[in-house]
Design a protein around this motif. Structure first.
Motif, short mmCIF file in Angstrom:
data_model
loop_
_atom_site.label_atom_id
_atom_site.label_comp_id
_atom_site.label_asym_id
_atom_site.label_seq_id
_atom_site.Cartn_x
_atom_site.Cartn_y
_atom_site.Cartn_z
N VAL A 165 0.83 -1.10 0.05
CA VAL A 165 0.09 0.23 0.07
C VAL A 165 0.85 1.11 0.17
O VAL A 165 0.56 2.31 -0.92
CB VAL A 165 -1.02 -0.01 1.20
CG1 VAL A 165 -1.53 1.06 1.50
CG2 VAL A 165 -1.72 -1.06 1.08
N ASN A 166 1.88 1.30 0.90
CA ASN A 166 2.75 2.37 0.84
C ASN A 166 3.41 2.54 -0.66
O ASN A 166 3.74 3.79 -0.96
CB ASN A 166 3.76 2.17 1.95
CG ASN A 166 3.28 2.46 3.26
OD1 ASN A 166 2.23 3.00 3.57
ND2 ASN A 166 3.87 1.48 4.56
N GLY A 167 3.96 1.70 -0.97
CA GLY A 167 4.63 1.54 -2.49
C GLY A 167 3.52 2.21 -3.28
O GLY A 167 3.93 2.77 -4.23
N LYS A 168 2.36 1.61 -3.45
CA LYS A 168 1.42 2.32 -4.43
C LYS A 168 0.94 3.52 -3.89
O LYS A 168 0.60 4.29 -4.75
CB LYS A 168 0.07 1.27 -4.14
CG LYS A 168 -0.03 -0.11 -4.82
CD LYS A 168 -1.19 -0.99 -4.73
CE LYS A 168 -0.94 -2.36 -5.31
NZ LYS A 168 -2.00 -3.20 -5.02
N LYS A 169 1.00 3.87 -2.74
CA LYS A 169 0.68 5.29 -2.21
C LYS A 169 1.80 6.18 -2.90
O LYS A 169 1.35 6.98 -3.54
CB LYS A 169 0.90 5.42 -0.79
CG LYS A 169 0.28 6.61 -0.32
CD LYS A 169 0.33 6.79 1.33
CE LYS A 169 0.12 8.05 1.52
NZ LYS A 169 0.00 8.33 3.18
N GLN A 170 3.04 5.67 -2.83
CA GLN A 170 4.36 6.48 -3.52
C GLN A 170 3.95 6.53 -4.96
O GLN A 170 4.11 7.48 -5.50
CB GLN A 170 5.68 5.76 -3.26
CG GLN A 170 5.75 6.01 -1.61
CD GLN A 170 7.15 5.21 -1.12
OE1 GLN A 170 7.76 4.79 -2.32
NE2 GLN A 170 7.68 5.38 0.01
N ASP A 171 3.72 5.32 -5.59
CA ASP A 171 3.20 5.50 -6.95
C ASP A 171 2.13 6.30 -7.31
O ASP A 171 2.13 7.18 -8.36
CB ASP A 171 2.87 3.87 -7.54
CG ASP A 171 4.25 2.95 -7.28
OD1 ASP A 171 5.31 3.45 -7.29
OD2 ASP A 171 4.13 1.66 -7.25
N LEU A 172 1.36 6.22 -6.57
CA LEU A 172 0.35 7.22 -6.86
C LEU A 172 0.53 8.53 -6.69
O LEU A 172 0.10 9.46 -7.44
CB LEU A 172 -1.14 6.79 -5.77
CG LEU A 172 -2.52 7.69 -5.95
CD1 LEU A 172 -2.82 7.68 -7.41
CD2 LEU A 172 -3.22 7.47 -4.94
#
Length: 246
Positions: free
Chosen positions: A111-118
């Motif tokens: 989720v944190n990675g996707k948050k950063q990607d987002l």
């Protein structure tokens, strides 16, 4: 005579009395011994009965204790089994909890990675929006400039159409086709033409001249520098006239 009396077993009166006392004492002693023996046997029998009773009581007590102990041991075994099962359940629960914890940490990382990607994607989208706005503004400005140039061209066209027999047509690719007539005295309706459009750099681009003019590239360069479209058209018409004369 005394000898004969003694030999015959006849005792004097005092000696007979003493003998009687001894017999009585012996009889009393024997009686006492018998009474003691009877009492001893009675006590022994009572003691034996008591020992048998104690033995039976001990056996019963031991049996009851053994039964209670057996029940207690079975209960303890059951409790130990329940404890082991509970311990195994706790171990399994702890294992499941650890797996869920690991999965949660993994999901949190994702989720944190996707948050950063987002966030990166959002920033890229914002950059694209800004770039689009800049290009849109540039295109709008270029369009306005093109429209202004076309308006100037149209004015020039109106002038040259009346004086020089010039006709302008809009063709494919947002090109303008310039058609001259009244150049060849023998054939005044013969067309002499070229095409003009604005390239990506918003500069004039001249092409497709008929007949072909070698000097057209030079005229195009002068037009880009001077922006004098009237002079450009005059030079092109003069060049076509030169071709006819030659």
């Amino acid at each position: 005579m005394s000898c004969v009396g003694k030999a015959a077993g006849v005792r004097p009166p005092g000696e007979a009395l003493s003998y009687k006392m001894v017999e009585d004492e012996l009889a009393l002693l024997d009686k006492n011994i018998n009474e003691f023996w009877n009492k001893f046997k009675s006590n022994v029998n009572d003691t034996s009965c008591q020992m048998v009773g104690l033995r039976d009581t001990y056996k019963d007590t031991s049996k009851a204790f053994a039964e209670k102990l057996s029940v207690k041991l079975k209960e303890e075994e059951r409790m130990i089994q329940m404890y082991l099962e509970y311990k195994n359940q706790i171990c399994r629960q702890n294992k499941l909890i650890q797996e869920k914890k690991d999965n949660l940490l993994k999901l949190t990382g994702e989720v944190n990675g996707k948050k950063q990607d987002l966030e990166v994607l959002t920033a890229n989208i914002q950059d694209l929006k800004e770039e689009y706005a800049r290009k849109k503004k540039t295109i709008s400005t270029a369009k306005e400039a093109s429209e202004e140039r076309l308006q100037r061209l149209q004015k020039s066209v109106d002038v040259f159409k009346d004086r020089l027999g010039l006709e302008i047509r809009k063709i494919y690719g947002d090109k303008l086709q310039f058609i001259f007539t009244n150049i060849d005295p023998k054939h005044p309706d013969s067309p002499f033409m070229f095409c003009l459009h604005l390239n990506e750099a918003r500069d004039y681009e001249v092409s497709d001249s008929a007949p072909h003019l070698e000097c057209l590239a030079e005229f195009q360069e002068n037009l880009r520098k001077t922006k004098n479209f009237s002079a450009f058209l005059a030079n092109v018409r003069k060049a076509f006239s030169t071709v006819v004369c030659n």
